[in-house]
Each structure stands twice: as structure tokens, then as C-alpha cells.
Design a protein around this motif. Structure first.
Motif: not given
Length: 252
Positions: A102, A89-90, A92-94, A96-97, A127, A119-120
Motif C-alpha cells: 500500500t 496519483q501516477p 502512487l500507482q507505480s 504500489a505495482h 491490504r 493506492v492498494d
């Protein structure tokens, strides 16, 4: 105020020393640790004694302090017990940012991929309609092609799979010819990542890299950056592949 000053007190002192040890794979002396965490040598020595008692630190023949085997054992046990979607998850968040698009984590399931995490981009952006637990065909997705290229390592095996799967055209760009599909997977194996140029859905391109959470020979899944082509070109994702691999932790 203690002899450490206000920065390191009580349990915080012990945890600060533990964190510093975790950043020093070759170990550190008492002097180095005292300087790094801003505490006196007697105080840091007491913290190290507590950590050694629990097996969270050890001292080698040079007198340097290192993380203890018990701490490493617990850390790896915790890591292995966590569901893979939480572990990735971390990253994916990085992604997406970083790209404003997505990002998916998907696994192989027969002739489909299954999305285990998504992660959108930031609120207000367009999205995708994909859902966690949703499926898409292997042959028309970057994640699917990448994972299949590891599962089937010969051109003959890929062609046989393609004939049996009966590759269906999702868009005019979907690869449906077994020979072309085998050549595509051979290229993916060689370069270590996969692309999808509007092959599954018009207006959407993807780049996928493998994720290694278990076996050293087969990836546990794949992470893809799925981009709206008017906003992020496939070429720009390819140009950033080294950065994507670094964020995901993919060996290159």
C-alpha cells in the motif's frame, strides 16, 4: 494516403510534431523533426506554422524549433490547478505495482497526518485499513516524522514540540522520549527520507520521501510505502530508496 504515409495525418500530424518538440528541450531543426515523425519537410513545416500561430511553438535565432511560451504557460497553469492528489496519483500507482504494498500520500495537519490519497496493491493481496481522509499521529509515522523534520529545523524546536504533544506509545517501538525524537528527526533531515519500524502498528513498516508540488523549501506532503513486514522488509525498502525517490520525483 498523403505524402506523409499513413502514420501522420491531419490533426494527428500537428499533435505528433508538438509531442516531438516537447521531448527536445534544446530544440530541433525542420530536418530533424521530419525524420523523427516520418513526414515530408513541407508537411511538417505546415504543422509548425499552425503551432507557431497558436504560440505553441517558436523558432529561435538558429532556426531551431522549440515549444512556445503559450503552450508552457497553459501546461503549468493546468498542472497548478489540478488537485495535488491527482498530480501524485501516477507515482502512487507505480510504487504500489513495484512493491506490491500500500502507498499513501499524506500531508501535515497539526500533530497528525492526513491521508489525501491511497493506492492498494493488486487484487488478492493483503491490504491496510487506512482510509483517505483518515489520520495518524505525526510522531509514530514515517510521513509525519519526515514532514515535521522540515517544519521544525532545530533540535530545541523538536523537543519543545514533543513535550507539548505528549508523545503517546502506539506500539512498544514508538519513540516517546523528546531527546530521542529530536535525534531521529535530525537524522531524517540529513538523509532526506524517513522510516517507521513498526512504530505505529505492529507488523507494518514504512519508508517515506517528500513531495515537492509548490514551495521549494517545504514539501507539500510525503509519499510512503507501507509494507507488511512478513512480506517486505524495511531493509529492502531502504535499499530501494533511490528508486522510490526517482518514481516520486524527489531531488536527491
Amino acid at each position: 494516403m498523403t505524402d506523409d504515409g499513413p502514420r501522420v495525418v491531419g490533426a494527428e500530424r500537428v499533435l505528433t510534431v508538438l509531442r516531438e518538440l516537447a521531448q527536445r528541450s534544446n530544440g530541433a531543426s525542420l530536418d530533424e523533426l521530419s525524420q523523427a515523425v516520418g513526414g515530408s519537410k513541407p508537411t511538417i513545416h505546415r504543422a509548425l506554422a499552425s503551432l507557431r500561430k497558436m504560440g505553441f511553438a517558436r523558432q529561435d535565432e538558429r532556426g531551431s524549433y522549440l515549444l512556445g511560451d503559450e503552450f508552457i504557460r497553459l501546461a503549468f497553469a493546468n498542472h497548478e490547478e489540478r488537485p495535488e492528489y491527482l498530480r501524485i496519483q501516477p507515482a502512487l500507482q507505480s510504487l504500489a505495482h513495484r512493491f506490491g504494498e500500500t502507498v499513501h500520500y499524506a500531508v501535515l495537519d497539526g500533530s497528525s497526518i492526513v491521508y489525501r490519497a491511497k493506492v492498494d496493491p493488486a487484487e488478492g493481496s493483503v491490504r491496510l485499513t487506512s482510509t483517505i481522509g483518515g489520520r495518524n499521529p505525526v510522531h509514530s509515522t514515517a510521513c509525519g516524522k519526515l514532514l515535521l523534520s522540515f517544519a521544525l529545523t532545530s533540535d530545541d524546536g523538536v523537543r519543545a514540540w514533543a513535550r507539548k504533544a505528549e508523545l503517546v506509545s502506539r506500539t512498544p517501538r514508538t519513540i516517546t522520549d523528546p531527546d530521542r525524537f529530536a535525534a531521529e528527526l535530525a537524522q531524517i533531515r540529513k538523509r532526506g527520507y524517513a522510516t517507521e519500524a513498526e512504530e505505529n502498528e505492529t507488523g507494518i513498516s514504512c519508508l517515506a520521501v517528500p513531495v515537492w508540488l509548490g514551495s521549494p523549501t517545504l514539501p507539500s506532503g510525503a509519499v510512503s510505502v507501507s509494507a507488511l513486514t512478513y512480506r517486505t522488509s524495511l531493509d529492502s525498502l531502504v535499499n530501494a530508496v533511490a528508486e522510490i525517490q526517482e518514481i516520486v520525483g524527489t531531488p536527491r
